[in-house]
Motif scaffolding. Structure first.
Motif, PDB file in Angstrom:
ATOM      1  N   ARG A 164       0.850  -1.193   0.000  1.00 57.12           N
ATOM      2  CA  ARG A 164       0.000   0.000   0.000  1.00 57.12           C
ATOM      3  C   ARG A 164       0.882   1.238   0.000  1.00 57.12           C
ATOM      4  NH1 ARG A 164      -5.413   1.134   1.312  1.00 57.12           N
ATOM      5  NH2 ARG A 164      -5.741   3.116   2.375  1.00 57.12           N
ATOM      6  N   LEU A 165       0.806   2.001  -1.108  1.00 51.56           N
ATOM      7  CA  LEU A 165       1.583   3.220  -1.267  1.00 51.56           C
ATOM      8  C   LEU A 165       0.710   4.299  -1.885  1.00 51.56           C
ATOM      9  CD1 LEU A 165       4.751   1.682  -2.965  1.00 51.56           C
ATOM     10  CD2 LEU A 165       4.614   2.472  -0.591  1.00 51.56           C
ATOM     11  N   GLU A 166       1.061   5.537  -1.665  1.00 52.48           N
ATOM     12  CA  GLU A 166       0.367   6.639  -2.316  1.00 52.48           C
ATOM     13  C   GLU A 166       0.661   6.593  -3.819  1.00 52.48           C
ATOM     14  OE1 GLU A 166       0.760   7.338   1.892  1.00 52.48           O
ATOM     15  OE2 GLU A 166       2.247   6.834   0.386  1.00 52.48           O
ATOM     16  N   ARG A 167      -0.290   7.088  -4.610  1.00 51.77           N
ATOM     17  CA  ARG A 167      -0.173   7.018  -6.072  1.00 51.77           C
ATOM     18  C   ARG A 167       1.124   7.615  -6.590  1.00 51.77           C
ATOM     19  NH1 ARG A 167      -4.100  10.320  -9.500  1.00 51.77           N
ATOM     20  NH2 ARG A 167      -2.265  11.428 -10.193  1.00 51.77           N
ATOM     21  N   VAL A 168       1.602   8.678  -5.981  1.00 50.60           N
ATOM     22  CA  VAL A 168       2.839   9.306  -6.447  1.00 50.60           C
ATOM     23  C   VAL A 168       3.996   8.307  -6.420  1.00 50.60           C
ATOM     24  CG1 VAL A 168       3.531  10.281  -4.197  1.00 50.60           C
ATOM     25  CG2 VAL A 168       4.255  11.381  -6.326  1.00 50.60           C
ATOM     26  N   TYR A 169       4.035   7.439  -5.419  1.00 52.80           N
ATOM     27  CA  TYR A 169       5.107   6.450  -5.342  1.00 52.80           C
ATOM     28  C   TYR A 169       4.948   5.369  -6.407  1.00 52.80           C
ATOM     29  CZ  TYR A 169       6.291   8.807  -1.040  1.00 52.80           C
ATOM     30  OH  TYR A 169       6.637   9.768  -0.131  1.00 52.80           O
ATOM     31  N   TRP A 170       3.714   4.960  -6.682  1.00 48.80           N
ATOM     32  CA  TRP A 170       3.494   3.987  -7.760  1.00 48.80           C
ATOM     33  C   TRP A 170       3.932   4.587  -9.091  1.00 48.80           C
ATOM     34  CZ3 TRP A 170       3.325  -0.754  -6.472  1.00 48.80           C
ATOM     35  CH2 TRP A 170       2.675  -1.176  -5.321  1.00 48.80           C
ATOM     36  N   ASP A 171       3.683   5.869  -9.283  1.00 48.15           N
ATOM     37  CA  ASP A 171       4.112   6.545 -10.519  1.00 48.15           C
ATOM     38  C   ASP A 171       5.636   6.561 -10.637  1.00 48.15           C
ATOM     39  OD1 ASP A 171       1.422   7.000 -11.023  1.00 48.15           O
ATOM     40  OD2 ASP A 171       1.514   9.165 -10.642  1.00 48.15           O
ATOM     41  N   ILE A 172       6.312   6.857  -9.534  1.00 51.75           N
ATOM     42  CA  ILE A 172       7.778   6.878  -9.546  1.00 51.75           C
ATOM     43  C   ILE A 172       8.318   5.474  -9.790  1.00 51.75           C
ATOM     44  CG2 ILE A 172       9.859   7.296  -8.159  1.00 51.75           C
ATOM     45  CD1 ILE A 172       8.223   9.565  -6.750  1.00 51.75           C
ATOM     46  N   LEU A 173       7.726   4.472  -9.140  1.00 57.10           N
ATOM     47  CA  LEU A 173       8.160   3.090  -9.356  1.00 57.10           C
ATOM     48  C   LEU A 173       7.979   2.678 -10.817  1.00 57.10           C
ATOM     49  CD1 LEU A 173       6.767   1.401  -6.135  1.00 57.10           C
ATOM     50  CD2 LEU A 173       9.190   1.675  -6.746  1.00 57.10           C
ATOM     51  N   ALA A 174       6.870   3.088 -11.420  1.00 53.17           N
ATOM     52  CA  ALA A 174       6.636   2.767 -12.833  1.00 53.17           C
ATOM     53  C   ALA A 174       7.719   3.398 -13.702  1.00 53.17           C
ATOM     54  CB  ALA A 174       5.248   3.232 -13.261  1.00 53.17           C
ATOM     55  N   ASP A 175       8.108   4.624 -13.381  1.00 54.42           N
ATOM     56  CA  ASP A 175       9.166   5.300 -14.129  1.00 54.42           C
ATOM     57  C   ASP A 175      10.505   4.587 -13.930  1.00 54.42           C
ATOM     58  OD1 ASP A 175      10.184   7.545 -15.736  1.00 54.42           O
ATOM     59  OD2 ASP A 175      11.181   8.140 -13.875  1.00 54.42           O
ATOM     60  N   GLY A 211       8.077   1.809   3.864  1.00 54.82           N
ATOM     61  CA  GLY A 211       8.886   2.997   4.139  1.00 54.82           C
ATOM     62  C   GLY A 211      10.159   3.003   3.318  1.00 54.82           C
ATOM     63  N   LEU A 212      10.802   1.837   3.200  1.00 56.81           N
ATOM     64  CA  LEU A 212      12.007   1.722   2.379  1.00 56.81           C
ATOM     65  C   LEU A 212      11.694   2.092   0.935  1.00 56.81           C
ATOM     66  CD1 LEU A 212      14.940   0.803   1.786  1.00 56.81           C
ATOM     67  CD2 LEU A 212      13.981  -1.496   1.431  1.00 56.81           C
ATOM     68  N   VAL A 213      10.586   1.586   0.411  1.00 56.01           N
ATOM     69  CA  VAL A 213      10.214   1.880  -0.971  1.00 56.01           C
ATOM     70  C   VAL A 213       9.978   3.375  -1.156  1.00 56.01           C
ATOM     71  CG1 VAL A 213       8.451   1.504  -2.749  1.00 56.01           C
ATOM     72  CG2 VAL A 213       9.313  -0.428  -1.418  1.00 56.01           C
ATOM     73  N   ARG A 214       9.314   4.016  -0.202  1.00 62.16           N
ATOM     74  CA  ARG A 214       9.095   5.463  -0.298  1.00 62.16           C
ATOM     75  C   ARG A 214      10.432   6.216  -0.342  1.00 62.16           C
ATOM     76  NH1 ARG A 214       4.903   3.910   3.295  1.00 62.16           N
ATOM     77  NH2 ARG A 214       2.847   4.397   2.433  1.00 62.16           N
ATOM     78  N   VAL A 215      11.368   5.823   0.518  1.00 59.01           N
ATOM     79  CA  VAL A 215      12.669   6.495   0.550  1.00 59.01           C
ATOM     80  C   VAL A 215      13.426   6.235  -0.748  1.00 59.01           C
ATOM     81  CG1 VAL A 215      14.908   6.582   1.720  1.00 59.01           C
ATOM     82  CG2 VAL A 215      12.791   6.553   3.063  1.00 59.01           C
ATOM     83  N   VAL A 216      13.391   5.016  -1.272  1.00 60.13           N
ATOM     84  CA  VAL A 216      14.033   4.707  -2.550  1.00 60.13           C
ATOM     85  C   VAL A 216      13.468   5.618  -3.643  1.00 60.13           C
ATOM     86  CG1 VAL A 216      14.160   2.938  -4.371  1.00 60.13           C
ATOM     87  CG2 VAL A 216      14.719   2.340  -2.004  1.00 60.13           C
ATOM     88  N   CYS A 217      12.145   5.810  -3.632  1.00 61.58           N
ATOM     89  CA  CYS A 217      11.509   6.681  -4.625  1.00 61.58           C
ATOM     90  C   CYS A 217      11.968   8.130  -4.475  1.00 61.58           C
ATOM     91  CB  CYS A 217       9.990   6.610  -4.506  1.00 61.58           C
ATOM     92  SG  CYS A 217       9.277   5.050  -5.061  1.00 61.58           S
ATOM     93  N   VAL A 218      12.041   8.616  -3.251  1.00 63.43           N
ATOM     94  CA  VAL A 218      12.471  10.003  -3.020  1.00 63.43           C
ATOM     95  C   VAL A 218      13.927  10.175  -3.441  1.00 63.43           C
ATOM     96  CG1 VAL A 218      12.950  11.730  -1.230  1.00 63.43           C
ATOM     97  CG2 VAL A 218      10.776  10.489  -1.219  1.00 63.43           C
ATOM     98  N   VAL A 219      14.782   9.238  -3.070  1.00 66.64           N
ATOM     99  CA  VAL A 219      16.195   9.330  -3.444  1.00 66.64           C
ATOM    100  C   VAL A 219      16.334   9.304  -4.961  1.00 66.64           C
ATOM    101  CG1 VAL A 219      18.428   8.133  -3.343  1.00 66.64           C
ATOM    102  CG2 VAL A 219      17.068   8.435  -1.258  1.00 66.64           C
ATOM    103  N   HIS A 220      15.574   8.450  -5.631  1.00 66.65           N
ATOM    104  CA  HIS A 220      15.593   8.409  -7.098  1.00 66.65           C
ATOM    105  C   HIS A 220      15.167   9.760  -7.671  1.00 66.65           C
ATOM    106  CE1 HIS A 220      14.835   7.181 -11.222  1.00 66.65           C
ATOM    107  NE2 HIS A 220      13.631   7.714 -11.093  1.00 66.65           N
TER     108      HIS A 220
END
Length: 111
Positions: A49-60, A92-101
């Motif tokens: 479960r993640l906010e849509r913005v993180y799913w968008d970043i993961l897709a990118d 939380g790790l996935v969110r941080v990975v997305c922000v760092v990316h």
């Protein structure tokens, strides 16, 4: 919606002028909506479960790596276990990975 008491209003009044509004023009509140998705992490089905913005970043990120989001998340899961012995809060790790990316894409380097 949060309501402000008299004390809260006086505290808000003490904030400095914000020069760079975090609510950029055309801010999409839909990016805040949490979405649960089923993913396979190294062969195991789970729900993330993640906010849509993180799913968008993961897709990118997956597109840049020419793989699926599940493959990308499997890599993150495997590497955190190999490099750090695991993590208690994978979301939380996935969110941080997305922000760092995102920061590295914008030329910013986190500490």
């Amino acid at each position: 919606m949060a309501r402000l008491s008299g004390r809260d209003v006086s505290e808000v009044a003490r904030f400095p002028d914000i020069r760079n509004d975090p609510f950029v023009r055309e801010f999409d509140m839909g990016l805040v909506c949490p979405l649960s998705r089923s993913v396979r992490l190294n062969g195991f089905a789970t729900c993330l479960r993640l906010e849509r913005v993180y799913w968008d970043i993961l897709a990118d990120m997956a597109r840049l790596n020419d793989c699926s989001v599940s493959a990308l998340l499997s890599y993150v899961d495997r590497e955190v276990h190999l490099r750090h012995g695991g993590v208690k809060n994978f979301s939380g790790l996935v969110r941080v990975v997305c922000v760092v990316h995102s920061l590295s894409e914008g030329g910013h380097h986190p500490r």
